[in-house]
Design an enzyme around this catalytic site. Structure first.
Site, PDB file in Angstrom:
ATOM      1  NE  ARG A  45      -2.090  -0.756   3.692  1.00 24.08           N
ATOM      2  CZ  ARG A  45      -2.514  -0.112   4.783  1.00 24.08           C
ATOM      3  NH1 ARG A  45      -3.697   0.464   4.795  1.00 24.08           N
ATOM      4  NH2 ARG A  45      -1.750  -0.042   5.848  1.00 24.08           N
ATOM      5  CB  SER A 106       6.698  -6.085   7.835  1.00 25.61           C
ATOM      6  OG  SER A 106       6.063  -4.854   8.046  1.00 25.61           O
ATOM      7  CG  ASP A 160       4.317  -5.764  10.384  1.00 28.02           C
ATOM      8  OD1 ASP A 160       5.374  -6.004  11.014  1.00 28.02           O
ATOM      9  OD2 ASP A 160       3.664  -6.668   9.816  1.00 28.02           O
TER      10      ASP A 160
HETATM   11  P1  ADP Z   1      -0.238  -8.671   6.617  1.00 32.48           P
HETATM   12  O1  ADP Z   1       0.231  -9.371   7.837  1.00 32.48           O
HETATM   13  O2  ADP Z   1       0.307  -9.284   5.392  1.00 32.48           O
HETATM   14  O3  ADP Z   1      -0.097  -7.204   6.667  1.00 32.48           O
HETATM   15  P2  ADP Z   1      -2.953  -9.312   7.363  1.00 32.48           P
HETATM   16  O4  ADP Z   1      -2.842  -8.701   8.707  1.00 32.48           O
HETATM   17  O5  ADP Z   1      -4.207  -9.068   6.611  1.00 32.48           O
HETATM   18  O6  ADP Z   1      -1.800  -8.898   6.414  1.00 32.48           O
HETATM   19  O7  ADP Z   1      -2.750 -10.871   7.558  1.00 32.48           O
HETATM   20  C1  ADP Z   1      -2.841 -11.747   6.491  1.00 32.48           C
HETATM   21  C2  ADP Z   1      -2.923 -13.145   7.024  1.00 32.48           C
HETATM   22  O8  ADP Z   1      -4.099 -13.299   7.788  1.00 32.48           O
HETATM   23  C3  ADP Z   1      -2.976 -14.201   5.929  1.00 32.48           C
HETATM   24  O9  ADP Z   1      -2.017 -15.184   6.203  1.00 32.48           O
HETATM   25  C4  ADP Z   1      -4.360 -14.779   6.020  1.00 32.48           C
HETATM   26  O10 ADP Z   1      -4.337 -16.173   5.868  1.00 32.48           O
HETATM   27  C5  ADP Z   1      -4.793 -14.465   7.419  1.00 32.48           C
HETATM   28  N1  ADP Z   1      -6.232 -14.194   7.471  1.00 32.48           N
HETATM   29  C6  ADP Z   1      -6.972 -13.480   6.599  1.00 32.48           C
HETATM   30  N2  ADP Z   1      -8.268 -13.482   6.963  1.00 32.48           N
HETATM   31  C7  ADP Z   1      -8.326 -14.205   8.102  1.00 32.48           C
HETATM   32  C8  ADP Z   1      -9.400 -14.593   8.965  1.00 32.48           C
HETATM   33  N3  ADP Z   1     -10.677 -14.222   8.716  1.00 32.48           N
HETATM   34  N4  ADP Z   1      -9.085 -15.327  10.052  1.00 32.48           N
HETATM   35  C9  ADP Z   1      -7.817 -15.711  10.294  1.00 32.48           C
HETATM   36  N5  ADP Z   1      -6.788 -15.403   9.505  1.00 32.48           N
HETATM   37  C10 ADP Z   1      -7.031 -14.653   8.430  1.00 32.48           C
HETATM   38 MG    MG Z   2      -0.129  -5.616   7.845  1.00 39.21          MG
END
Ligand code: ADP
Ligand code: MG
Length: 443
Positions: A45, A106, A160
């Site tokens: 982003r 991150s 992050d």
């Molecule tokens: P990032 O850590 O990449 O910034 P997120 O915080 O959105 O992004 O985390 C993404 C991770 O969360 C992915 O591995 C995905 O499998 C998991 N995830 C996405 N939706 C859910 C959900 N509803 N419950 C549990 N895990 C989730």
């Molecule tokens: Mg994130």
């Protein structure tokens, strides 16, 4: 953690405890217009953050990082990022603005300045050639020069967890720990410099408070074998087929990138042994790596009655046929065991930090989809932390919003504020790292 902090043992420690050069939490006086980037997981982003005290305006756009770039060269990756920034800046009519940029990157980095960070290793599905050991700020700044004509200067790079902590500390004075439960798992906290043996950058006339945020990189806990007693055959199989075998042992037992796959491996074995789904077709997606998403775990565990509406929906999606209610119960039971184990491991890490900081009231800022969407993660963690913290210490887990955008911008703003507190450079301090940075930022 102590091994990571000490100079003599840092190089063999599996929890690296990197000092971040972020020396102060926000105090609410941060102002200005900033760009922020969020790279390090599912999405990339670009954000425009306008800060005025506690009023914050954020505009952002998400861009895709195609798999071929995630596994390509560093030049391709940073050119792609620069192109996205270029587009964003011109779409927002900011081409003539001088924009300080806070970069949320991150991945584990050895930080050499607030805007100088060498990548230690790729994690979470990234593996771009020629970046490990390099200063990622320099790579990005060069790409920006090559690909755009915007006036963007990278002022701070954080991960992050640090962004999440900065963002939450802006509104809560008790917040000194940041935790990520998303694609990966990591934590950071505010530490006294006297405890940081690896800190070599002190300036005699330094007006900063004598503290620094430590990026624990605790996802690598266990890489030295100390968690073998509690790992299972499923953890080992998952590890073998990952792109970083032997690395990020604790992260692989907790985070969203892996949890669904662990569940799938257990279900696969139960099915193969005839203990689940009496007649399962081997063409089913249940037998395909990576096809059991971690969001399924959240959905399945949100079933609270004997109808198993979500569980059935997931099994249908995986083309499992002829399942019984008993099968649904087992599937849900497997999910609850694996998510509870993850929550308890994360809680053990947090309790260690809470005990270490030893403050009466501690807020832990948490971000990431796993924490956000899993129906029991918060409660399970609170339960286990209560068991593990010293009697009398109170704590609160609080969901933090937009850590990587707001947090990165705040870090940039705080660093500009702290620099303006510093005495004017004298000849003798001309060559110190911090002085050089002051000059480049003002220029
Ligand atoms: P990032 O850590 O990449 O910034 P997120 O915080 O959105 O992004 O985390 C993404 C991770 O969360 C992915 O591995 C995905 O499998 C998991 N995830 C996405 N939706 C859910 C959900 N509803 N419950 C549990 N895990 C989730
Ligand atoms: Mg994130």
């Amino acid at each position: 953690m102590n091994n990571g902090l000490k100079g003599q043992s840092h190089h063999v420690a599996d929890i690296k405890m990197f000092p971040t050069f972020v020396r102060s939490l926000p105090d609410g006086s941060e102002n200005g217009e900033f760009l922020a980037l969020d790279l390090g997981g599912t999405n990339f982003r670009v954000l425009l953050v306008r800060l005025q005290g506690h009023e914050i305006d954020i505009q952002s756009k998400t861009y895709l990082i195609p798999q071929r770039i995630m596994l390509g060269t560093g030049t391709q990756l940073f050119d792609h990022i620069a192109d996205c920034i270029g587009k964003f800046v011109s779409e927002h009519d900011l081409l003539n603005h001088s924009l300080p940029l806070g970069f949320t990157f991150s991945f584990p980095c050895q930080q050499e300045g607030l805007a100088k960070a060498r990548l230690s290793k790729w994690t979470k599905g990234f593996r771009c050639e020629g970046v490990v050991g390099e200063d990622i700020c320099e790579l990005l700044q060069e790409a920006l020069k090559r690909r755009t004509n915007c006036k963007v200067e990278i002022v701070a790079v954080v991960n992050d967890a640090v962004g999440t902590l900065m963002s939450a500390a802006h509104v809560d004075r008790n917040c000194e720990i940041g935790l990520i439960l998303g694609t990966g798992c990591n934590a950071c906290y505010m530490e006294y410099l006297d405890n940081v043996g690896t800190w070599k950058h002190d300036d005699e006339k330094d007006h900063h408070p004598r503290q620094v945020i430590i990026n624990t990189e605790w996802g690598a806990f266990g890489d030295n074998g100390c968690l073998e007693f509690t790992r299972t055959e499923y953890d080992r199989e998952l590890d073998t087929f990952s792109i970083n075998p032997g690395k990020q042992v604790m992260e692989k037992m907790i985070s969203g990138m892996y949890m669904g796959e662990i569940v799938r491996l257990v279900l696969e074995r139960l099915a193969n042994e005839g203990l689940l789904f009496r007649s399962v077709d081997h063409e089913s997606a249940l037998f395909e790596r990576g096809r059991f998403y971690t969001k399924y775990v959240s959905e399945i565990e949100s079933d609270t009655d004997e109808f198993f509406r979500h569980t059935k929906q997931v099994l249908d999606e995986l083309q499992v046929e002829n399942y019984t209610t008993e099968d649904c119960k087992i599937v849900k039971y497997v999910c609850t065991l694996i998510s509870a184990r993850a929550a308890f491991l994360a809680a053990a890490g947090l309790a260690t930090l809470i005990n270490r900081l030893n403050k009466q009231d501690m807020t832990i800022a948490v971000d990431g989809s796993l924490y956000r969407f899993h129906p029991r993660f918060h409660n399970l963690m609170c339960l286990k932390i209560k068991e593990l913290v010293k009697p009398g210490l109170k704590f609160k887990l609080s969901l933090s919003h937009d850590g990587s955008g707001k947090g990165a911008a705040l870090t940039a703003a705080v660093s500009l504020r702290l620099r303006s507190l510093k005495p004017l450079p004298t000849d003798s301090s001309q060559h110190s790292l911090t002085t050089q940075e002051t000059v480049s930022v003002r220029a």
